[in-house]
Design an enzyme around this catalytic site. Structure first.
Site, PDB file in Angstrom:
ATOM      1  N   CYS A 152       0.827  -1.209   0.000  1.00 45.58           N
ATOM      2  CA  CYS A 152       0.000   0.000   0.000  1.00 45.58           C
ATOM      3  C   CYS A 152       0.857   1.254   0.000  1.00 45.58           C
ATOM      4  O   CYS A 152       0.496   2.273  -0.599  1.00 45.58           O
ATOM      5  CB  CYS A 152      -0.932   0.003   1.205  1.00 45.58           C
ATOM      6  SG  CYS A 152      -0.086  -0.115   2.809  1.00 45.58           S
ATOM      7  N   HIS A 210      -2.169   1.059   7.219  1.00 46.35           N
ATOM      8  CA  HIS A 210      -2.462   1.097   5.790  1.00 46.35           C
ATOM      9  C   HIS A 210      -2.248   2.504   5.248  1.00 46.35           C
ATOM     10  O   HIS A 210      -2.608   3.494   5.896  1.00 46.35           O
ATOM     11  CB  HIS A 210      -3.914   0.668   5.556  1.00 46.35           C
ATOM     12  CG  HIS A 210      -4.302   0.539   4.124  1.00 46.35           C
ATOM     13  ND1 HIS A 210      -3.654  -0.284   3.244  1.00 46.35           N
ATOM     14  CD2 HIS A 210      -5.297   1.149   3.400  1.00 46.35           C
ATOM     15  CE1 HIS A 210      -4.234  -0.207   2.048  1.00 46.35           C
ATOM     16  NE2 HIS A 210      -5.222   0.667   2.124  1.00 46.35           N
ATOM     17  N   ASN A 247      -8.088   4.829  -2.178  1.00 45.77           N
ATOM     18  CA  ASN A 247      -7.523   3.598  -1.645  1.00 45.77           C
ATOM     19  C   ASN A 247      -6.844   2.813  -2.768  1.00 45.77           C
ATOM     20  O   ASN A 247      -6.958   3.159  -3.936  1.00 45.77           O
ATOM     21  CB  ASN A 247      -8.626   2.765  -0.988  1.00 45.77           C
ATOM     22  CG  ASN A 247      -8.098   1.662  -0.112  1.00 45.77           C
ATOM     23  OD1 ASN A 247      -6.938   1.664   0.288  1.00 45.77           O
ATOM     24  ND2 ASN A 247      -8.947   0.694   0.208  1.00 45.77           N
TER      25      ASN A 247
END
Length: 306
Positions: free
Chosen positions: A133, A283, A304
């Site tokens: 991520c 994250h 995201n």
């Protein structure tokens, strides 16, 4: 057409409604369990997600909705691979050696801001089973910054996803990152100071299976449209106040860290998240703006990597 309908009816009658619902899900998300044992395991995971979705959406006090996505039949261990921010690295999110973003006290903060609507944010990608991520967030921030700086690209309007995420995923281990096993966006930017990142078409994402892969050498002759980050310290740390974050986002999209290991986040489908946000940083995402909902108040707009 009649034969297809009859076939579906026959299948529905042959299995229970939950199994049939999972079979519909498998078709929609292109799922293909390798064995009966895996099918039963995935079905069980799916039904747990189904129960959570039904309960969550029935609670009218919740301000956002959830729905099935590709994660609905994953195990807890598989989902954990998505939230690897900072895993295996030597420092926490708050780095003391990075300069702080300076807020312009004369800057007027509008009630709404959205870089995505201005067409300078990469398209939403999907890290799948790779815990990188940090690379998606870091590349998204750099790419958005360049799109803003150059008002698109030299070849025309910005269309998204020009720079490789796979390259820093596979190649920045010397700077502290751990490929699919975690890392920080800081290390990607430091890697980029001396290592041009090529376009995605020359180094496409292949780590969706959770394998980091060996770093490939890509020359400028092979991939002429490479990008680096200026030497020195090319980034700043943003404060945690709303004013500091808004001020920074108005310059360019900002890499931020959140907790994403909860189903309320993982299965998000719409609305404003106002609870079950968590406080554990695991994250990386990209903050691209903010707004105000007449019922739920102020909110952040983020991109995201799934």
């Amino acid at each position: 057409m009649k034969s297809i309908i009859l076939t579906l009816v026959a299948v529905a009658n042959a299995v229970d409604s939950n199994t049939f619902k999972y079979m519909e899900y498998m078709s929609k998300f292109n799922k293909s369990p390798a064995s009966v044992q895996e099918f039963n395991m995935r079905l069980s995971n799916f039904l747990q997600s189904e129960a959570f979705i039904q309960e969550w959406n029935a609670d009218l006090t919740n301000t956002h909705t959830v729905a099935h996505n590709f994660l609905s039949d994953w195990t807890a261990e598989e989902k954990a691979k998505l939230t690897q921010l900072g895993k295996g690295t030597s420092f926490k999110n708050e780095r003391k050696d990075i300069p702080q973003h300076k807020i312009d006290q004369n800057q007027a903060i509008p009630t709404y801001w959205n870089w995505t609507a201005q067409g300078v944010v990469p398209n939403v990608g999907n890290q799948l089973s790779c815990g990188d991520c940090y690379a998606w967030s870091a590349i998204g921030a750099v790419e958005s910054s360049l799109a803003i700086q150059h008002n698109g690209t030299s070849s025309g309007a910005y269309t998204g996803n020009y720079f490789s995420v796979q390259q820093p995923t596979s190649c920045s281990s010397a700077y502290g990152n751990n490929g699919c096993s975690g890392g920080w966006y800081y290390w990607v930017w430091e890697y980029m100071q001396t290592n041009p990142v090529v376009q995605d078409m020359y180094y496409p994402f292949t780590s969706g299976n959770g394998v980091t892969g060996t770093c490939q050498t890509i020359t400028n002759a092979t991939a002429p449209f490479a990008s680096t980050v200026p030497t020195g310290t090319p980034y700043v740390q943003v404060g945690t106040t709303n004013a500091a974050i808004q001020s920074a986002i108005m310059v360019k999209p900002v890499s931020v860290a959140v907790e994403a290991n909860l189903p309320a986040f993982q299965l998000y489908s719409g609305g404003v998240i106002t609870k079950n946000c968590g406080t554990l940083v695991d994250h990386a995402i990209l903050a691209v703006g903010w707004g105000n909902d007449p019922t739920y108040g102020n909110y952040w707009i983020v991109e995201n990597s799934w």
